[in-house]
Write an enzyme that holds these catalytic residues in place. Structure first.
Site, PDB file in Angstrom:
ATOM      1  N   TYR A 154      30.191 -15.099  -8.391  1.00 34.55           N
ATOM      2  CA  TYR A 154      29.593 -14.506  -9.622  1.00 34.55           C
ATOM      3  C   TYR A 154      28.432 -13.998  -9.552  1.00 34.55           C
ATOM      4  O   TYR A 154      27.440 -14.326  -9.085  1.00 34.55           O
ATOM      5  CB  TYR A 154      29.635 -15.703 -10.692  1.00 34.55           C
ATOM      6  CG  TYR A 154      29.370 -15.196 -12.095  1.00 34.55           C
ATOM      7  CD1 TYR A 154      30.172 -14.395 -12.736  1.00 34.55           C
ATOM      8  CD2 TYR A 154      28.166 -15.632 -12.742  1.00 34.55           C
ATOM      9  CE1 TYR A 154      29.973 -14.177 -14.137  1.00 34.55           C
ATOM     10  CE2 TYR A 154      27.775 -15.254 -13.997  1.00 34.55           C
ATOM     11  CZ  TYR A 154      28.819 -14.506 -14.696  1.00 34.55           C
ATOM     12  OH  TYR A 154      28.462 -14.175 -15.920  1.00 34.55           O
ATOM     13  N   ASP A 255      21.247 -12.091  -4.317  1.00 33.87           N
ATOM     14  CA  ASP A 255      21.208 -12.625  -5.789  1.00 33.87           C
ATOM     15  C   ASP A 255      20.723 -13.935  -6.049  1.00 33.87           C
ATOM     16  O   ASP A 255      21.422 -14.927  -5.513  1.00 33.87           O
ATOM     17  CB  ASP A 255      22.564 -12.572  -6.410  1.00 33.87           C
ATOM     18  CG  ASP A 255      22.797 -12.934  -7.808  1.00 33.87           C
ATOM     19  OD1 ASP A 255      21.711 -13.284  -8.449  1.00 33.87           O
ATOM     20  OD2 ASP A 255      23.810 -12.735  -8.552  1.00 33.87           O
ATOM     21  N   LYS A 282      17.006 -16.112 -15.299  1.00 33.53           N
ATOM     22  CA  LYS A 282      16.927 -17.690 -15.462  1.00 33.53           C
ATOM     23  C   LYS A 282      15.659 -18.110 -15.572  1.00 33.53           C
ATOM     24  O   LYS A 282      14.665 -17.653 -16.555  1.00 33.53           O
ATOM     25  CB  LYS A 282      17.843 -18.457 -14.497  1.00 33.53           C
ATOM     26  CG  LYS A 282      19.306 -17.925 -14.392  1.00 33.53           C
ATOM     27  CD  LYS A 282      20.204 -18.847 -14.850  1.00 33.53           C
ATOM     28  CE  LYS A 282      21.606 -18.076 -14.476  1.00 33.53           C
ATOM     29  NZ  LYS A 282      22.973 -18.625 -15.593  1.00 33.53           N
TER      30      LYS A 282
HETATM   31  C1  LIG Z   1      24.420 -15.645  -9.255  1.00 38.18           C
HETATM   32  C2  LIG Z   1      23.960 -15.268 -10.821  1.00 38.18           C
HETATM   33  N1  LIG Z   1      23.910 -13.962 -10.856  1.00 38.18           N
HETATM   34  C3  LIG Z   1      23.857 -13.212 -11.887  1.00 38.18           C
HETATM   35  C4  LIG Z   1      24.317 -13.883 -13.122  1.00 38.18           C
HETATM   36  C5  LIG Z   1      23.948 -13.163 -14.488  1.00 38.18           C
HETATM   37  O1  LIG Z   1      23.033 -13.590 -15.162  1.00 38.18           O
HETATM   38  P1  LIG Z   1      22.962 -13.303 -16.831  1.00 38.18           P
HETATM   39  O2  LIG Z   1      23.708 -14.544 -17.203  1.00 38.18           O
HETATM   40  O3  LIG Z   1      21.545 -13.697 -17.295  1.00 38.18           O
HETATM   41  O4  LIG Z   1      23.310 -11.828 -17.292  1.00 38.18           O
HETATM   42  C6  LIG Z   1      24.158 -15.306 -13.015  1.00 38.18           C
HETATM   43  C7  LIG Z   1      24.625 -16.005 -14.250  1.00 38.18           C
HETATM   44  O5  LIG Z   1      24.812 -17.202 -14.185  1.00 38.18           O
HETATM   45  C8  LIG Z   1      24.275 -15.974 -11.797  1.00 38.18           C
HETATM   46  O6  LIG Z   1      24.541 -17.240 -11.682  1.00 38.18           O
END
Ligand SMILES: Cc1ncc(COP(=O)(O)O)c(C=O)c1O
Length: 452
Positions: A154, A255, A282
């Site tokens: 994700y 990421d 986050k």
């Molecule tokens: C690894 C990762 N990338 C991107 C995101 C997306 O972040 P956001 O929920 O702030 O859009 C998340 C969200 O949980 C994530 O866990």
């Protein structure tokens, strides 16, 4: 566990509870009563009323230990005094302007000091936007169309990174992972521009990537992807990706939206591999909406508007809004090397109490994760990648029993078994979570017997 000041008992599910009532009301105005897919769990989610430190109280007055921390983002738990003071100070000055503020420079400076691969930073309002911007930056920098991502991983709500997010045995193909649409209506053109590789399978991933090298703008990878089981990347897998992308002039994106909490410079420093770009979110917003792309100045230059129209124009009404920036600054300044080391020790303890609960309950299971993140699995089979860790229908049913029981024993974790620690936690809180897990596993064992 119930607080001393609050004797309300948790019985989940309970159709007469305030949360159940609110969920019925919500369904009249929100699709399925929901506005964030990840906070829904059947039969209804628990509605929050307030929180303090590592405790959260629901609308029925039940207090629980918060082992989810808004899906890993509240590194200092709730109502951290330093963050509250910074936010109050900013509220008195104004909440957002069509002007830059000093606060965005200060937060960017703090981030650049923490992580060697960060030379420039660009803020947005969510991790999803950060991922979108990083991919657009890679395309603008290389002039190439495609990206590669790992199966089952994700990266937020953005079409290309959702490809093969929830592939199943029926759809994932025999060998090389198939490109599978996640949401209905995904155009074929999106699938055509995504190369899907298996996480942690170095040789197979390399053999899929090589023929695509000339058309790839970016490879995006999470060093410890939660949805794929919170299994850390093997060093040889990351090294292969670094070597492959460098050789072909492809942008390597890590990421670290979740994993940036691990180690003083994120997991990339601990794992010893430097990406070109990193996506953040986050914890760097101190509890307020945030996202950021950080990385090599040469690649980040695509955002530079100083010489006329930049290759990648990037607006955003609330980008780098000062409330988020001062909250993030206060959060990151308090998240010092000793604070991180302490939290990671608690993480070790948390994984150990979970292992011990599995043993005492005589239930097959294991716990993955690293640093202040952990995830429960109800299997003893070795876990290497998404396909091993994926939950089928039966697993989802068993996890929903476990999750409900944890709620009733005073612990709020993700329905998937993900847990994230926060700095206000003490050893006693970790041990209480272990006791709750032991009770819940015994309950699950009874449930398994009854449904056998
Ligand atoms: C690894 C990762 N990338 C991107 C995101 C997306 O972040 P956001 O929920 O702030 O859009 C998340 C969200 O949980 C994530 O866990």
């Amino acid at each position: 566990m119930q607080s001393e000041s609050n004797n309300a008992k948790s019985k989940y599910p309970d159709a007469t509870s305030q949360s159940a009532r609110l969920h019925r009301r919500a369904q009249q105005v929100l699709p399925g009563g929901n506005t964030r897919t990840t906070v829904f769990h059947a039969p209804y989610p628990i509605y929050a009323k307030s929180a303090n430190g590592c405790r959260i109280t629901d609308m029925d007055g039940v207090e629980r230990l918060d082992f989810l921390n808004n899906y890993t983002s509240l590194i200092h738990g709730h109502l951290n005094p330093g963050i509250m003071e910074a936010v109050r100070g900013q509220l008195a000055l104004g909440t957002c302007f069509a002007n830059p503020t000093e606060s965005e420079i200060a937060l960017a400076e703090v981030l650049c000091r923490r992580t060697p691969s960060f030379e420039r930073v660009r803020f947005s309002n969510s991790g999803s936007e950060a991922v979108m911007n990083a991919i657009k930056a890679a395309r603008a920098y290389t002039g190439r169309p495609k990206i590669a991502k790992c199966e089952g991983v994700y990266h937020g709500s953005y079409d290309p990174v959702e490809v093969s997010l929830d592939s199943s045995p029926e759809s994932w193909g025999d060998h090389a992972p198939a490109r599978v649409a996640y949401s209905a209506g995904t155009p074929q053109s999106v699938l055509d521009d995504v190369v899907v590789i298996p996480f942690n399978e170095t040789d197979l991933a390399n053999s899929i990537l090589e023929p695509e090298a000339g058309s790839l703008a970016a490879v995006i990878v999470d060093i410890m992807p939660n949805r794929a089981g919170l299994i850390p990347a093997r060093a040889e897998f990351l090294n292969m990706l670094r070597e492959f992308t460098r050789r072909h002039g492809i942008v390597l994106i890590f990421d670290e939206v979740i994993t940036f909490r691990n180690g003083p410079g994120g997991m990339q420093v601990e794992w010893g591999v430097e990406p070109d770009l990193t996506t953040l979110g986050k914890i760097i917003g101190g509890g307020f909406p945030v996202g950021a792309v950080a990385g090599r100045a040469e690649v980040m230059e695509v955002f530079n508007p100083g010489k006329g129209k930049p290759p990648l124009p990037h607006g955003g009404t609330f980008n780098a809004n000062p409330v988020t920036m001062v909250a993030g600054l206060a959060a990151m300044e308090q998240y010092s090397a000793p604070a991180i080391a302490r939290l990671e020790e608690l993480g070790e303890r948390a994984r150990e109490v979970c292992r011990s609960a599995f043993r005492s309950a005589e239930m097959p299971g294991q716990v993955t994760g690293h640093g202040s993140l952990l995830r429960l699995h109800l299997t003893e089979s070795p876990l290497k990648s998404y396909r091993d860790a994926r939950h089928g229908a039966a697993d989802r049913q068993r996890f929903s029993v476990l999750h409900a029981s944890m709620l009733n024993h005073g612990v709020f974790m993700a329905p998937s078994g993900l847990m994230a620690l926060s700095t206000p936690m003490e050893e006693a809180d970790i041990d209480r979570m272990g006791e709750a897990l032991l009770h819940s596993l015994k309950e699950l064992r009874r449930h398994d017997r009854e449904t056998d």
